[in-house]
Every structure is written in C-alpha cells, then in structure tokens.
Write a protein that holds these residues in place. Structure first.
Motif, PDB file in Angstrom:
ATOM      1  N   LEU A 297       0.833  -1.217   0.000  1.00 57.77           N
ATOM      2  CA  LEU A 297       0.000   0.000   0.000  1.00 57.77           C
ATOM      3  C   LEU A 297       0.862   1.259   0.000  1.00 57.77           C
ATOM      4  O   LEU A 297       0.541   2.251  -0.673  1.00 57.77           O
ATOM      5  CB  LEU A 297      -0.923   0.000   1.205  1.00 57.77           C
ATOM      6  CG  LEU A 297      -2.131  -0.934   1.137  1.00 57.77           C
ATOM      7  CD1 LEU A 297      -2.858  -0.930   2.474  1.00 57.77           C
ATOM      8  CD2 LEU A 297      -3.076  -0.544   0.018  1.00 57.77           C
ATOM      9  N   LEU A 298       1.924   1.227   0.716  1.00 55.85           N
ATOM     10  CA  LEU A 298       2.841   2.359   0.761  1.00 55.85           C
ATOM     11  C   LEU A 298       3.441   2.605  -0.620  1.00 55.85           C
ATOM     12  O   LEU A 298       3.544   3.750  -1.076  1.00 55.85           O
ATOM     13  CB  LEU A 298       3.943   2.074   1.794  1.00 55.85           C
ATOM     14  CG  LEU A 298       4.829   3.247   2.168  1.00 55.85           C
ATOM     15  CD1 LEU A 298       3.979   4.345   2.834  1.00 55.85           C
ATOM     16  CD2 LEU A 298       5.923   2.818   3.093  1.00 55.85           C
ATOM     17  N   MET A 299       3.804   1.511  -1.257  1.00 57.91           N
ATOM     18  CA  MET A 299       4.372   1.631  -2.612  1.00 57.91           C
ATOM     19  C   MET A 299       3.334   2.211  -3.573  1.00 57.91           C
ATOM     20  O   MET A 299       3.643   3.051  -4.411  1.00 57.91           O
ATOM     21  CB  MET A 299       4.832   0.255  -3.107  1.00 57.91           C
ATOM     22  CG  MET A 299       6.013  -0.311  -2.358  1.00 57.91           C
ATOM     23  SD  MET A 299       7.480   0.651  -2.612  1.00 57.91           S
ATOM     24  CE  MET A 299       8.161  -0.202  -3.992  1.00 57.91           C
ATOM     25  N   LYS A 300       2.108   1.735  -3.430  1.00 60.37           N
ATOM     26  CA  LYS A 300       1.003   2.245  -4.280  1.00 60.37           C
ATOM     27  C   LYS A 300       0.814   3.741  -4.045  1.00 60.37           C
ATOM     28  O   LYS A 300       0.620   4.517  -4.991  1.00 60.37           O
ATOM     29  CB  LYS A 300      -0.277   1.485  -3.986  1.00 60.37           C
ATOM     30  CG  LYS A 300      -0.443   0.214  -4.740  1.00 60.37           C
ATOM     31  CD  LYS A 300      -1.831  -0.345  -4.454  1.00 60.37           C
ATOM     32  CE  LYS A 300      -1.961  -1.719  -5.101  1.00 60.37           C
ATOM     33  NZ  LYS A 300      -3.255  -2.325  -4.831  1.00 60.37           N
ATOM     34  N   ASN A 301       0.834   4.130  -2.810  1.00 54.97           N
ATOM     35  CA  ASN A 301       0.667   5.526  -2.466  1.00 54.97           C
ATOM     36  C   ASN A 301       1.797   6.379  -3.057  1.00 54.97           C
ATOM     37  O   ASN A 301       1.567   7.492  -3.557  1.00 54.97           O
ATOM     38  CB  ASN A 301       0.649   5.716  -0.946  1.00 54.97           C
ATOM     39  CG  ASN A 301      -0.714   5.409  -0.368  1.00 54.97           C
ATOM     40  OD1 ASN A 301      -1.683   5.289  -1.095  1.00 54.97           O
ATOM     41  ND2 ASN A 301      -0.760   5.279   0.947  1.00 54.97           N
ATOM     42  N   LYS A 302       2.980   5.842  -2.995  1.00 50.72           N
ATOM     43  CA  LYS A 302       4.118   6.559  -3.569  1.00 50.72           C
ATOM     44  C   LYS A 302       3.934   6.717  -5.074  1.00 50.72           C
ATOM     45  O   LYS A 302       4.225   7.758  -5.655  1.00 50.72           O
ATOM     46  CB  LYS A 302       5.415   5.822  -3.270  1.00 50.72           C
ATOM     47  CG  LYS A 302       6.015   6.150  -1.923  1.00 50.72           C
ATOM     48  CD  LYS A 302       7.372   5.498  -1.798  1.00 50.72           C
ATOM     49  CE  LYS A 302       7.942   5.737  -0.407  1.00 50.72           C
ATOM     50  NZ  LYS A 302       9.242   5.129  -0.248  1.00 50.72           N
ATOM     51  N   CYS A 303       3.471   5.633  -5.659  1.00 54.00           N
ATOM     52  CA  CYS A 303       3.250   5.658  -7.105  1.00 54.00           C
ATOM     53  C   CYS A 303       2.170   6.668  -7.454  1.00 54.00           C
ATOM     54  O   CYS A 303       2.265   7.406  -8.451  1.00 54.00           O
ATOM     55  CB  CYS A 303       2.828   4.290  -7.627  1.00 54.00           C
ATOM     56  SG  CYS A 303       4.201   3.210  -7.899  1.00 54.00           S
ATOM     57  N   LEU A 304       1.134   6.728  -6.702  1.00 51.82           N
ATOM     58  CA  LEU A 304       0.046   7.650  -6.929  1.00 51.82           C
ATOM     59  C   LEU A 304       0.467   9.099  -6.723  1.00 51.82           C
ATOM     60  O   LEU A 304       0.012  10.005  -7.393  1.00 51.82           O
ATOM     61  CB  LEU A 304      -1.133   7.318  -6.029  1.00 51.82           C
ATOM     62  CG  LEU A 304      -1.984   6.117  -6.403  1.00 51.82           C
ATOM     63  CD1 LEU A 304      -3.027   5.886  -5.331  1.00 51.82           C
ATOM     64  CD2 LEU A 304      -2.651   6.312  -7.744  1.00 51.82           C
ATOM     65  N   LEU A 305       1.343   9.322  -5.814  1.00 53.37           N
ATOM     66  CA  LEU A 305       1.836  10.656  -5.510  1.00 53.37           C
ATOM     67  C   LEU A 305       2.718  11.184  -6.626  1.00 53.37           C
ATOM     68  O   LEU A 305       2.797  12.373  -6.844  1.00 53.37           O
ATOM     69  CB  LEU A 305       2.582  10.656  -4.189  1.00 53.37           C
ATOM     70  CG  LEU A 305       1.725  10.752  -2.926  1.00 53.37           C
ATOM     71  CD1 LEU A 305       2.589  10.653  -1.709  1.00 53.37           C
ATOM     72  CD2 LEU A 305       0.907  12.023  -2.905  1.00 53.37           C
ATOM     73  N   MET A 306       3.298  10.353  -7.294  1.00 57.59           N
ATOM     74  CA  MET A 306       4.204  10.779  -8.371  1.00 57.59           C
ATOM     75  C   MET A 306       3.485  11.161  -9.571  1.00 57.59           C
ATOM     76  O   MET A 306       2.804  11.570 -10.201  1.00 57.59           O
ATOM     77  CB  MET A 306       5.146   9.655  -8.718  1.00 57.59           C
ATOM     78  CG  MET A 306       6.174   9.484  -7.699  1.00 57.59           C
ATOM     79  SD  MET A 306       7.274   8.331  -8.490  1.00 57.59           S
ATOM     80  CE  MET A 306       8.609   8.396  -7.502  1.00 57.59           C
TER      81      MET A 306
END
Length: 120
Positions: free
Chosen positions: A111-120
């Motif tokens: 989920l953290l990785m997904k969030n990072k991806c979404l933030l970018m």
C-alpha cells in the motif's frame, strides 16, 4: 540233683526271655526314635510350606508394586507429553501470529508503494 537241673533250665529260659525282652525294648526305642525323626521332618515340611506361602505373598506384593510403578511411569510420560504438546501448540500459535504480522506488514508495504506511485 534233678531239681538243680530243672532250676538251671528255668534260669536259662528266664535269661532267654529277659534277652528277648531287652531286644524288644531296643526295637521299641528305635521305633520311637524313627517316630521322632518323622515328626521333625513333618515340622520342617510345615515350616517350608509356611515359608513358601510367605514367598508367594511377597511375590504378589512385588508384582503389584511393579505394576503400580509401571502405571506411575506411564502417567509421568503422559504428563510430559501433555506439557510438550501444550508447548508445541503455544509455539504454533506464536508462529501463526508472526506470519499474520508479516502478512500485514507486507500489505502495508504494498500500500505504501502504491501511495508513492500515486503521488508521483
């Protein structure tokens, strides 16, 4: 003279009877001794019988104690096995808990990785 001869013959007969009497007395004494020996043997046999019974009793007691010991030993082993089983259950639960914790951490990481991806 004739009277003297008769007297000697009677005396001899008397001596013979007396000797027979002594022989019979001796035989009687021998029989009494044999009887005493038989009585002593019987006493010994009786004592042996009593000792044999005592031995049988002690043997039964020993067998009983042996059985009791086996049962106690078996119970002790069963108790140890129960303790080990409980320990195993406890460790299994701990292991499951750690697995679940790891799964949750992995999900969080994803989920953290997904969030990072979404933030970018």
């Amino acid at each position: 003279m004739l009277l003297s001869m008769k007297h000697k013959i009677l005396l001899t007969k008397h001596k013979i009877l007396w000797m027979k009497h002594k022989i019979l007395l001796t035989k009687h004494k021998i029989l009494l001794m044999k009887d005493k020996i038989l009585l002593m043997k019987r006493k010994i046999l009786l004592k042996n019988k009593i000792l044999l019974m005592k031995n049988k009793c002690l043997l039964m007691k020993h067998k009983f104690l042996l059985m009791k010991h086996k049962i106690l030993l078996k119970n002790k082993i069963l108790l140890e096995n129960k303790k080990l089983l409980m320990k195993n259950k406890c460790l299994l639960m701990k292991h499951k808990f750690l697995l679940m914790k790891r799964k949750i951490l992995l999900k969080n990481k994803i989920l953290l990785m997904k969030n990072k991806c979404l933030l970018m």
